[in-house]
Motif scaffolding. Sequence first.
Motif: not given
Length: 141
Positions: A4-15, A17-34
């Motif tokens: 099912d090429f539509k399903e494969i395309a949907l999974y590729v698009i979701i993948f 989107i997740v990769i792009i979203a992950a590139q826009h998230l940073d984990v805070v490693v210290s308490g310097s901004m509390e």
Amino acid sequence: MEIDFKEIALYVIIFIIVIIAAQHLDVVVSGSMEPVFYRGDIVLVEKADFLGIHEFNADDVKVGDVVVYDAVWFDQPVIHRIIDIKNINGTTMYMIKGDNNDSPDPYYVQASQIREKVVTIDDNLVVIPKIGYLSLWLRGL
């Protein structure tokens, strides 16, 4: 078994989107901004250069913006707030400080060092609490 090429395309698009979203998230490693955000929180960022796309111009940051920059005094990117902007010998320089720190970071920062800016909505930083702890644990931080 039928492919099912539509399903494969949907999974590729979701993948993608997740990769792009992950590139826009940073984990805070210290308490310097509390208390703005804490160790283990995740902040949503826009990038000065994301695959050739300039989501913001590092020359246009202002006092009060929280940025992620390449510090000469630390081996990982630092997430702190711009507290002052000066022109030194014709170069715009930024004084940056963690909200929970007693003094500013030890060196001025140039626009070329600023990689990301924490996203704000209605003057509130976009922070996702605590879900970065797993990343800190996996990285040994």
